[in-house]
Design an enzyme around this catalytic site. Structure first.
Site, short mmCIF file in Angstrom:
data_model
loop_
_atom_site.label_atom_id
_atom_site.label_comp_id
_atom_site.label_asym_id
_atom_site.label_seq_id
_atom_site.Cartn_x
_atom_site.Cartn_y
_atom_site.Cartn_z
N CYS A 1 0.84 -1.00 -0.07
CA CYS A 1 0.13 0.21 0.03
C CYS A 1 0.80 1.30 0.02
O CYS A 1 0.43 2.19 -0.84
CB CYS A 1 -0.96 0.06 1.09
N HIS B 1 -2.55 0.97 6.98
CA HIS B 1 -2.91 0.90 5.83
C HIS B 1 -3.07 2.65 5.29
O HIS B 1 -3.69 3.15 5.84
CB HIS B 1 -4.21 0.34 5.68
N HIS C 1 -6.37 1.72 -3.81
CA HIS C 1 -5.12 1.30 -2.82
C HIS C 1 -4.37 -0.20 -3.30
O HIS C 1 -5.12 -0.72 -4.07
CB HIS C 1 -5.60 1.14 -1.32
#
Length: 206
Positions: free
Chosen positions: A113, A166, A178
């Site tokens: 990510c 994240h 993402h």
């Protein structure tokens, strides 16, 4: 005597008839030959000449051109964008859709990510962000959820006692792109139960 009266009356009648025959038509002729007193109004123009004179004083109003909306549609993202400033970002992230997830990587062969976000920001904006989502969160300007714009970052954490784990790039209408551990680079919604529960904050890179 009677004859004289009759002759006098006939003479008078003759004079009167002569007057109406000569004078009345003369007045009529004068009115026909005289130029017509035309009147130009906003509602009627009496002749072609008057129309020409009226048009000489007529200034057409130029209508303002309404700028066309510079919308464009991204097939890969299945989304329509109206902000031309976001075009480079949208076209770039669209090229990454489907890239597999690879921890610690940041290329189109595989990326995690934070690697995805740093690669996009470097390519689109020429900005070098810190490599991890946690450290990245430390250098952005915090913004409210209802003020998020295309290109802002969205961060997630599992609980108040745990760090950010994240990060993704916000697109529009609650959607963000993402690199997920299951699915790789993809578009998700902040309304999905998982992301709704773990959403932490949004940030803007200055």
């Amino acid at each position: 005597m009677t004859k004289t009266i009759i002759l006098t009356a006939l003479a008078i009648i003759s004079v009167v008839l002569s007057y109406f025959y000569e004078v009345a038509p003369a007045k009529s002729a004068t009115s026909e030959n005289a130029p017509a007193a035309y009147t130009i109004t906003p509602y009627a123009i009496n002749s072609g000449e008057d129309m020409v004179r009226a048009l000489e004083f007529y200034e057409p109003i130029e209508e303002e051109e309404t700028p066309e909306a510079k919308e464009y549609f991204s097939k890969k993202l299945n989304m329509r964008f109206a902000n031309p400033e976001a075009k480079d970002l949208v076209e770039t992230v669209a090229q990454w859709v489907g890239t597999p997830y690879r921890y610690g990587r940041s290329s189109k062969k595989g990326t995690d990510c934070s690697g995805f976000v740093t690669s996009i920001y470097r390519e689109v904006y020429g900005v070098n962000l810190r490599r991890s989502s946690h450290s990245m969160f430390q250098e952005v300007q915090r913004i409210k959820k209802d003020s998020i714009q295309t290109g802002d970052l969205v961060f997630f954490r599992r609980s108040p006692k745990q760090p950010v784990f994240h990060v993704g790039i916000y697109l529009k209408n609650g959607k963000f792109i993402h690199s997920a551990t299951s699915g790789g680079v993809m578009v998700s919604s902040l309304k999905e139960p998982f992301y709704r529960n773990y959403y932490y904050a949004a940030g803007r890179v200055n």
